[in-house]
Scaffold this active site. Structure first.
Site, PDB file in Angstrom:
ATOM      1  N   ASN A 212       0.853  -1.186   0.000  1.00  0.00           N
ATOM      2  CA  ASN A 212       0.000   0.000   0.000  1.00  0.00           C
ATOM      3  C   ASN A 212       0.895   1.244   0.000  1.00  0.00           C
ATOM      4  OD1 ASN A 212       0.746   0.599   2.733  1.00  0.00           O
ATOM      5  ND2 ASN A 212      -0.902  -0.703   3.501  1.00  0.00           N
ATOM      6  N   GLU A 215       3.360   1.617   3.020  1.00  0.00           N
ATOM      7  CA  GLU A 215       4.465   0.650   2.971  1.00  0.00           C
ATOM      8  C   GLU A 215       5.482   1.050   1.902  1.00  0.00           C
ATOM      9  OE1 GLU A 215       1.670  -3.115   4.400  1.00  0.00           O
ATOM     10  OE2 GLU A 215       1.944  -2.658   2.269  1.00  0.00           O
ATOM     11  N   ASP A 282      -6.508  -7.787   0.629  1.00  0.00           N
ATOM     12  CA  ASP A 282      -6.613  -9.243   0.439  1.00  0.00           C
ATOM     13  C   ASP A 282      -7.398  -9.554  -0.831  1.00  0.00           C
ATOM     14  OD1 ASP A 282      -5.375  -9.466   2.922  1.00  0.00           O
ATOM     15  OD2 ASP A 282      -7.265  -9.721   4.005  1.00  0.00           O
TER      16      ASP A 282
END
Length: 336
Positions: A212, A215, A282
């Site tokens: 993301n 990160e 996910d």
């Protein structure tokens, strides 16, 4: 608005999902959601009093990735560890009930199964008030790692691709990560990774990596201020990670795809309403893995486009959720 040509292309990729076999390796968790109404402010402390209306237990972490893959029609096996406790038994049963193959799940004595409890109130809109975590983040015991390594050595050949879902709960050591990537590359298997910062650069050489914005910013040491900064960090990380593609997920801004020798490719969000972003990452990696697992003719851009539509469905639901193949097909065909 999806053009007719794109609808047909994405629809045909989706129709091939049931023949894709994927192995998900990563941190298995349970997501517990407590939903209720705010009745008043507590006289004991300046906090709201919640009257509980519903309570739900859902698969989280790597288990949610596997659940997304299964919901979209794929064949999926899950590999990881849970504690030898009541929550471990509960999550194992839920995994099996969902049609996920579970022979790669190992129970470890004296380990606490990871459970995230979110307390969500609506007044009038849904809002997460607090999250309570139970977890053990130590690396697995040597005997557990041996069992995991044996399972992976025996089974990697059976799958079209490997999805690594790293939530930083201790399972994915440097050695295990590099062993998985080495074996998967040797067998010419797709390797999809949702990384965590602590292990970020252990994933060098994977096929597709999906951090993301936060990160990617921390890993590249480039502050995320605008789209230009996202593109800068993406180019830096793509070069360092030597992956086929880097996909930076950007929440309500969609995602940006980075591939060698190509300009960054933004994919704007398609969500109509955002109730809860829990587990959206996910959904993205699970959908992309299925799409790319159907064969080499599917581009990363097509896979990301499908994943974007699936994530748009999921964020419109409260709590950890999945998108079904039928829901995704309806969105692609413009019926939702």
């Amino acid at each position: 608005m999806i053009r007719m040509g794109e609808r047909n292309k994405l629809g045909s990729i989706l129709e091939n999902f049931p023949r894709v076999r994927l192995l998900v390796v990563g941190d298995i968790m349970m997501d517990r959601s407590i939903l209720g109404k705010v009745s008043r402010i507590s006289p004991e402390a300046p906090v709201p009093v919640i009257i509980v209306e519903t309570e739900a237990f859902n698969l989280g972490g790597a288990a949610n990735v596997a659940h997304n893959i299964r919901s979209l029609g794929g064949i999926v096996s899950l590999c990881g560890i849970v504690g030898d406790d009541e929550n471990g038994e509960k999550i194992y049963e839920r995994i099996v009930e969902r049609g996920i193959q579970a022979e790669g799940i190992f129970f470890e004595p004296r380990r606490q199964t990871t459970v995230k409890t979110r307390i969500i109130a609506h007044h009038p809109h849904y809002q997460q008030l607090v999250r309570v975590d139970r977890e053990t983040t130590d690396h697995p015991k040597a005997s557990t790692l041996r069992n995991l390594s044996r399972f992976l050595a025996e089974k990697i050949e059976d799958f079209d691709g490997i999805v690594i879902s790293d939530y930083g709960k201790g399972l994915l050591t440097r050695t295990l990560i590099q062993t998985i990537i080495k074996r998967a590359k040797h067998s010419k298997k797709l390797i999809m990774v949702d990384p965590k910062l602590k292990t970020f650069f252990f994933y060098k050489g994977a096929t597709v990596i999906t951090p993301n914005t936060n990160e990617a910013s921390e890993a590249s040491r480039i502050p995320a201020t605008d789209q230009s900064s996202v593109e800068k960090m993406g180019r830096v990380l793509l070069k360092r990670l030597k992956c086929n593609a880097l996909v930076v997920t950007q929440g309500e801004r969609g995602m940006t795809i980075f591939e060698p020798h190509q300009h960054p490719y933004p994919v704007p969000t398609v969500a109509k309403e955002v109730y809860d972003v829990t587990g959206a990452g996910d959904t993205v990696i699970g959908t992309m893995a299925l799409a790319l697992g159907t064969g080499p003719r599917v581009s990363v851009k097509d896979a990301a486009s499908l994943a974007n539509y699936a994530a748009g469905i999921v964020v419109g639901k409260v709590g950890t959720a999945t998108a079904s193949k039928e829901e995704l097909l309806k969105v692609i065909k413009g019926r939702a």
